[in-house]
Design a protein around this motif. Structure first.
Motif, PDB file in Angstrom:
ATOM      1  N   ILE A 162     -28.866 -96.465  97.082  1.00  0.00           N
ATOM      2  CA  ILE A 162     -29.819 -96.711  95.997  1.00  0.00           C
ATOM      3  C   ILE A 162     -29.647 -98.124  95.451  1.00  0.00           C
ATOM      4  O   ILE A 162     -30.620 -98.834  95.191  1.00  0.00           O
ATOM      5  CB  ILE A 162     -29.644 -95.667  94.878  1.00  0.00           C
ATOM      6  N   ALA A 163     -28.394 -98.541  95.282  1.00  0.00           N
ATOM      7  CA  ALA A 163     -28.128 -99.890  94.782  1.00  0.00           C
ATOM      8  C   ALA A 163     -28.714-100.937  95.732  1.00  0.00           C
ATOM      9  O   ALA A 163     -29.289-101.945  95.300  1.00  0.00           O
ATOM     10  CB  ALA A 163     -26.626-100.091  94.618  1.00  0.00           C
ATOM     11  N   ALA A 164     -28.575-100.691  97.032  1.00  0.00           N
ATOM     12  CA  ALA A 164     -29.103-101.635  98.021  1.00  0.00           C
ATOM     13  C   ALA A 164     -30.629-101.696  97.956  1.00  0.00           C
ATOM     14  O   ALA A 164     -31.223-102.779  98.026  1.00  0.00           O
ATOM     15  CB  ALA A 164     -28.650-101.225  99.424  1.00  0.00           C
ATOM     16  N   LEU A 165     -31.254-100.539  97.803  1.00  0.00           N
ATOM     17  CA  LEU A 165     -32.720-100.492  97.735  1.00  0.00           C
ATOM     18  C   LEU A 165     -33.246-101.170  96.475  1.00  0.00           C
ATOM     19  O   LEU A 165     -34.259-101.866  96.513  1.00  0.00           O
ATOM     20  CB  LEU A 165     -33.206 -99.044  97.806  1.00  0.00           C
ATOM     21  N   THR A 166     -32.559-100.976  95.350  1.00  0.00           N
ATOM     22  CA  THR A 166     -33.008-101.623  94.115  1.00  0.00           C
ATOM     23  C   THR A 166     -32.829-103.138  94.208  1.00  0.00           C
ATOM     24  O   THR A 166     -33.598-103.898  93.625  1.00  0.00           O
ATOM     25  CB  THR A 166     -32.253-101.083  92.884  1.00  0.00           C
ATOM     26  N   ALA A 178     -36.395 -91.747  97.452  1.00  0.00           N
ATOM     27  CA  ALA A 178     -36.375 -92.020  98.892  1.00  0.00           C
ATOM     28  C   ALA A 178     -35.145 -91.462  99.580  1.00  0.00           C
ATOM     29  O   ALA A 178     -35.197 -91.047 100.745  1.00  0.00           O
ATOM     30  CB  ALA A 178     -36.472 -93.524  99.142  1.00  0.00           C
ATOM     31  N   VAL A 179     -34.010 -91.445  98.887  1.00  0.00           N
ATOM     32  CA  VAL A 179     -32.772 -90.981  99.524  1.00  0.00           C
ATOM     33  C   VAL A 179     -32.397 -89.551  99.140  1.00  0.00           C
ATOM     34  O   VAL A 179     -31.451 -88.994  99.692  1.00  0.00           O
ATOM     35  CB  VAL A 179     -31.580 -91.910  99.188  1.00  0.00           C
ATOM     36  N   LYS A 181     -33.485 -86.673  99.813  1.00  0.00           N
ATOM     37  CA  LYS A 181     -33.495 -85.628 100.837  1.00  0.00           C
ATOM     38  C   LYS A 181     -32.668 -86.001 102.073  1.00  0.00           C
ATOM     39  O   LYS A 181     -32.653 -85.254 103.051  1.00  0.00           O
ATOM     40  CB  LYS A 181     -34.939 -85.324 101.251  1.00  0.00           C
ATOM     41  N   LEU A 182     -31.978 -87.112 102.020  1.00  0.00           N
ATOM     42  CA  LEU A 182     -31.180 -87.541 103.169  1.00  0.00           C
ATOM     43  C   LEU A 182     -29.834 -86.824 103.194  1.00  0.00           C
ATOM     44  O   LEU A 182     -29.324 -86.382 102.163  1.00  0.00           O
ATOM     45  CB  LEU A 182     -30.962 -89.051 103.133  1.00  0.00           C
ATOM     46  N   ASP A 183     -29.271 -86.745 104.358  1.00  0.00           N
ATOM     47  CA  ASP A 183     -27.942 -86.160 104.536  1.00  0.00           C
ATOM     48  C   ASP A 183     -26.902 -87.130 103.982  1.00  0.00           C
ATOM     49  O   ASP A 183     -26.773 -88.253 104.462  1.00  0.00           O
ATOM     50  CB  ASP A 183     -27.698 -85.904 106.028  1.00  0.00           C
ATOM     51  N   GLU A 184     -26.162 -86.695 102.939  1.00  0.00           N
ATOM     52  CA  GLU A 184     -25.216 -87.609 102.297  1.00  0.00           C
ATOM     53  C   GLU A 184     -24.008 -87.937 103.170  1.00  0.00           C
ATOM     54  O   GLU A 184     -23.190 -88.794 102.804  1.00  0.00           O
ATOM     55  CB  GLU A 184     -24.751 -87.051 100.949  1.00  0.00           C
ATOM     56  N   SER A 185     -23.878 -87.298 104.336  1.00  0.00           N
ATOM     57  CA  SER A 185     -22.775 -87.632 105.236  1.00  0.00           C
ATOM     58  C   SER A 185     -23.112 -88.815 106.146  1.00  0.00           C
ATOM     59  O   SER A 185     -22.251 -89.327 106.858  1.00  0.00           O
ATOM     60  CB  SER A 185     -22.405 -86.412 106.101  1.00  0.00           C
ATOM     61  N   LEU A 186     -24.361 -89.251 106.122  1.00  0.00           N
ATOM     62  CA  LEU A 186     -24.772 -90.387 106.948  1.00  0.00           C
ATOM     63  C   LEU A 186     -24.139 -91.683 106.446  1.00  0.00           C
ATOM     64  O   LEU A 186     -23.865 -91.827 105.254  1.00  0.00           O
ATOM     65  CB  LEU A 186     -26.299 -90.541 106.910  1.00  0.00           C
ATOM     66  N   GLU A 190     -27.420 -96.336 107.648  1.00  0.00           N
ATOM     67  CA  GLU A 190     -28.426 -95.428 108.204  1.00  0.00           C
ATOM     68  C   GLU A 190     -29.312 -94.870 107.102  1.00  0.00           C
ATOM     69  O   GLU A 190     -30.530 -94.722 107.281  1.00  0.00           O
ATOM     70  CB  GLU A 190     -27.722 -94.288 108.957  1.00  0.00           C
ATOM     71  N   MET A 191     -28.717 -94.565 105.950  1.00  0.00           N
ATOM     72  CA  MET A 191     -29.502 -94.079 104.814  1.00  0.00           C
ATOM     73  C   MET A 191     -30.546 -95.108 104.394  1.00  0.00           C
ATOM     74  O   MET A 191     -31.705 -94.763 104.133  1.00  0.00           O
ATOM     75  CB  MET A 191     -28.593 -93.784 103.617  1.00  0.00           C
ATOM     76  N   ILE A 192     -30.128 -96.358 104.325  1.00  0.00           N
ATOM     77  CA  ILE A 192     -31.045 -97.427 103.908  1.00  0.00           C
ATOM     78  C   ILE A 192     -32.201 -97.551 104.887  1.00  0.00           C
ATOM     79  O   ILE A 192     -33.375 -97.649 104.501  1.00  0.00           O
ATOM     80  CB  ILE A 192     -30.288 -98.764 103.777  1.00  0.00           C
ATOM     81  N   LYS A 193     -31.898 -97.517 106.183  1.00  0.00           N
ATOM     82  CA  LYS A 193     -32.951 -97.619 107.210  1.00  0.00           C
ATOM     83  C   LYS A 193     -33.946 -96.475 107.092  1.00  0.00           C
ATOM     84  O   LYS A 193     -35.164 -96.685 107.130  1.00  0.00           O
ATOM     85  CB  LYS A 193     -32.321 -97.619 108.608  1.00  0.00           C
ATOM     86  N   LEU A 194     -33.430 -95.251 106.963  1.00  0.00           N
ATOM     87  CA  LEU A 194     -34.301 -94.080 106.874  1.00  0.00           C
ATOM     88  C   LEU A 194     -35.140 -94.106 105.606  1.00  0.00           C
ATOM     89  O   LEU A 194     -36.320 -93.738 105.607  1.00  0.00           O
ATOM     90  CB  LEU A 194     -33.464 -92.797 106.929  1.00  0.00           C
TER      91      LEU A 194
END
Length: 202
Positions: A162-166, A178-179, A181-186, A190-194
């Motif tokens: 989230i910090a990176a996206l902001t 945006a994040v 619903k993502l798998d927090e183990s990623l 990878e989270m940022i890309k998705l």
């Protein structure tokens, strides 16, 4: 205040444990998810605790992490959220997921907990939004937001994403949504890309 307990488990049920510390057995109410993760009776365990004092009772509530402890304190500060409801919420949502739901205004996430209806869920997101949202935007964990956690660099992967996206210009709410619903183990990358891919489709 009893900040934490470290001792031998002498009793365990679905939502309560008794820990023996220096010859004293402390009864502690815990989320069912915490009880399930503890060792069997006879094993050693540590719980972070919060004490609730009323005119007729003194109750200890226990948590696996300091973030859960801080989250419980924040939740029960919301009007209408008592200790039992706070435990119910922590049983179905991790602290980081709670922070994401609050920041994204996703009040429906809280209705998965027993005792939380739509109106109370909306009140939770409204009363905690400014405090939690600001922390997520700065890359802090929920424990940091509550003033009790580790440094920001040690924040969870979701908070770091989230910090990176902001930093790329998205609002904290957009990034959290945006994040969420993502798998927090990623991995964070990878989270940022998705998340970016998902926002590009909107």
């Amino acid at each position: 205040m009893i900040y934490c307990l470290n001792g031998k488990l002498i009793k365990k049920t679905l939502d309560m444990v008794v820990i023996s510390c220096a010859g004293v057995g402390y009864q502690v109410l815990v989320p069912a998810s915490v009880a399930a993760a503890l060792p069997a009776v006879g094993g050693e365990a540590m719980l972070y605790t919060m004490m609730n004092v009323t005119e007729t009772d003194v109750t200890l509530f226990g948590f696996a992490t300091e973030e859960q402890q801080t989250c419980f304190k924040m939740l029960t500060a919301v009007s209408g959220v008592g200790p039992k409801v706070g435990l119910a919420i922590l049983n179905v949502l991790s602290p980081e997921r709670i922070a994401l739901a609050v920041s994204a205004g996703d009040h429906k996430a809280f209705t998965a907990a027993n005792g939380v209806g739509p109106k109370l869920a909306q009140r939770i997101t409204l009363e905690l939004k400014d405090k939690v949202g600001k922390g997520l935007a700065e890359g802090l964990s929920l424990g940091d937001v509550g003033g009790m956690g580790a440094p920001a660099a040690a924040g969870g992967a979701l908070s770091q994403a989230i910090a990176a996206l902001t930093s790329l210009g998205y609002s904290a709410g957009e990034a959290a949504a945006a994040v969420a619903k993502l798998d927090e183990s990623l991995p964070v990358e990878e989270m940022i890309k998705l998340a970016l891919r998902g926002m590009a489709r909107r």
